[in-house]
Design a protein around this motif. Structure first.
Motif, PDB file in Angstrom:
ATOM      1  N   VAL A   1       0.833  -1.209   0.000  1.00 27.85           N
ATOM      2  CA  VAL A   1       0.000   0.000   0.000  1.00 27.85           C
ATOM      3  C   VAL A   1       0.867   1.258   0.000  1.00 27.85           C
ATOM      4  CG1 VAL A   1      -0.299   0.332   2.505  1.00 27.85           C
ATOM      5  CG2 VAL A   1      -2.147   0.940   0.945  1.00 27.85           C
TER       6      VAL A   1
ATOM      7  N   ASN B   1      -3.860  -1.727  -4.054  1.00 19.63           N
ATOM      8  CA  ASN B   1      -4.553  -1.408  -2.807  1.00 19.63           C
ATOM      9  C   ASN B   1      -5.470  -2.557  -2.400  1.00 19.63           C
ATOM     10  OD1 ASN B   1      -5.184   0.285  -0.615  1.00 19.63           O
ATOM     11  ND2 ASN B   1      -7.002   1.072  -1.653  1.00 19.63           N
ATOM     12  N   ARG B   2      -6.076  -3.199  -3.387  1.00 20.94           N
ATOM     13  CA  ARG B   2      -6.919  -4.375  -3.098  1.00 20.94           C
ATOM     14  C   ARG B   2      -6.081  -5.492  -2.467  1.00 20.94           C
ATOM     15  NH1 ARG B   2      -9.459  -9.095  -5.877  1.00 20.94           N
ATOM     16  NH2 ARG B   2     -11.598  -9.182  -5.087  1.00 20.94           N
TER      17      ARG B   2
ATOM     18  N   ALA C   1       1.719   1.828  -3.582  1.00 23.28           N
ATOM     19  CA  ALA C   1       0.500   2.168  -4.327  1.00 23.28           C
ATOM     20  C   ALA C   1       0.159   3.642  -4.188  1.00 23.28           C
ATOM     21  CB  ALA C   1      -0.671   1.308  -3.847  1.00 23.28           C
ATOM     22  N   GLN C   2       0.758   4.314  -3.199  1.00 21.03           N
ATOM     23  CA  GLN C   2       0.481   5.727  -2.970  1.00 21.03           C
ATOM     24  C   GLN C   2       1.426   6.665  -3.720  1.00 21.03           C
ATOM     25  OE1 GLN C   2      -0.694   6.705   1.321  1.00 21.03           O
ATOM     26  NE2 GLN C   2       0.228   4.686   1.564  1.00 21.03           N
TER      27      GLN C   2
ATOM     28  N   ARG D   1      -5.181  -4.356   1.133  1.00 24.32           N
ATOM     29  CA  ARG D   1      -6.335  -4.342   2.029  1.00 24.32           C
ATOM     30  C   ARG D   1      -6.752  -5.759   2.401  1.00 24.32           C
ATOM     31  NH1 ARG D   1      -9.775   0.131   1.149  1.00 24.32           N
ATOM     32  NH2 ARG D   1     -11.364  -0.966   2.382  1.00 24.32           N
TER      33      ARG D   1
ATOM     34  N   VAL E   1      -2.905   1.000  -9.281  1.00 22.72           N
ATOM     35  CA  VAL E   1      -2.828   1.276  -7.841  1.00 22.72           C
ATOM     36  C   VAL E   1      -4.070   0.753  -7.126  1.00 22.72           C
ATOM     37  CG1 VAL E   1      -1.293   3.252  -8.142  1.00 22.72           C
ATOM     38  CG2 VAL E   1      -3.777   3.632  -8.044  1.00 22.72           C
TER      39      VAL E   1
END
Length: 299
Positions: free
Chosen positions: A43, A71-72, A46-47, A75, A67
């Motif tokens: 994550v 993020n999936r 991904a940012q 999470r 992204v």
């Protein structure tokens, strides 16, 4: 990166803790922390801001796809951390790991193909159902006297329109797009063997579809007389999940970095970090499996 984002610190373990793992053969406390760390690393990257000087020229929708998938993965990994920390919900973590694998694989495949068409096929693959639903709703509306829309239909049609508009595709483009390759084809495209497909996808599908092996693993117990009984809620996640899933996610992050970051020191330092994490997980796994990969033939 966002201003608040900070690269997390890797887990550290004392020699006493590692010795206990070696003596008991239980490496789960260590693997659990590395699994959690990989989710955080995923994550974090991904940012990366699409407007960063180090990022290549990529469309906002394509960047959002990559992204969003990362993020999936992150999470769902962190959800598994919450589910598995007390040695329960192994049936659920196995199912989520299968979802993580497929999302990570799509990141790899999209970055490998790197074409507008591959991203459009990904987008259309999810939107074809939306377009079909829109057609069904409009058919129901038109069949009524005065073609009156129900409130729920109006909300659903507005949601579908929003999804289509944000994709940048028209409905005719969505319907006409070639189908996204299946997982087996993606794996082959990436140069992996059939074994990866069988282990990661086919075996993982047991947990999604509730096949006979899935029932025997998580939901039924067999007594000494061959009788079947419901299994209690005592399913721990398998140690392999805490090895294979983070390795797959690291590969997805590696593909993402290679695709979006300009070649140079920044890209190399990130890849070196990902490689070092992978090496540590593999080192722990090597200690855990012991003689599993030695010949079973007695000499």
């Amino acid at each position: 990166m966002t201003e608040q984002a900070q690269l997390p610190e890797p887990p550290r373990f004392s020699e006493t803790q590692m010795k206990k793992c070696r003596e008991t053969g239980d490496y789960m406390p260590v693997l659990f922390e590395w699994y959690k760390f990989v989710g955080q690393v995923c994550v974090y990257f991904a940012q990366i801001d699409r407007e960063s000087p180090a990022v290549k020229e990529i469309s906002s929708v394509q960047y959002a796809v990559l992204v969003g998938l990362l993020n999936r993965c992150a999470r769902l990994m962190l959800a598994n951390v919450a589910l598995s920390h007390n040695g329960r919900f192994g049936e659920a973590t196995a199912l989520l790991d299968r979802c993580i694998f497929e999302s990570g694989l799509k990141v790899e495949w999209l970055c490998h193909k790197g074409s507008d068409d591959s991203f459009q096929r990904y987008l259309a693959d999810g939107l074809k159902t939306e377009v079909e639903l829109e057609s069904e709703i409009n058919g129901n509306v038109n069949s009524r006297e005065g073609s009156e829309e129900l409130n729920i239909e109006r909300r659903m049609l507005a949601s579908i329109k929003r999804h289509v508009d944000l994709s940048g595709l028209t409905e005719s483009e969505i319907v006409g797009k070639k189908k996204l390759p299946d997982v087996a084809s993606m794996i082959k495209d990436l140069g992996h063997g059939r074994l990866m497909y069988v282990v990661a996808q086919r075996l993982g599908s047991h947990h999604v579809h509730g096949t006979w092996p899935s029932l025997l693993l998580h939901y039924l117990e067999v007594d000494d007389d061959g009788g079947f009984h419901l299994r209690d809620h005592n399913c721990a996640s398998h140690p392999n999940q805490f090895v294979m899933t983070p390795l797959q996610v690291l590969q997805a992050v590696r593909a993402f970095i290679g695709y979006v970051i300009e070649q140079g020191e920044e890209s190399k330092s990130i890849i070196d970090l990902l490689d070092s994490i992978q090496e540590e997980i593999l080192r722990i796994n090597s200690q855990m499996v012991g003689s599993d990969f030695e010949s079973s033939t007695e000499i």
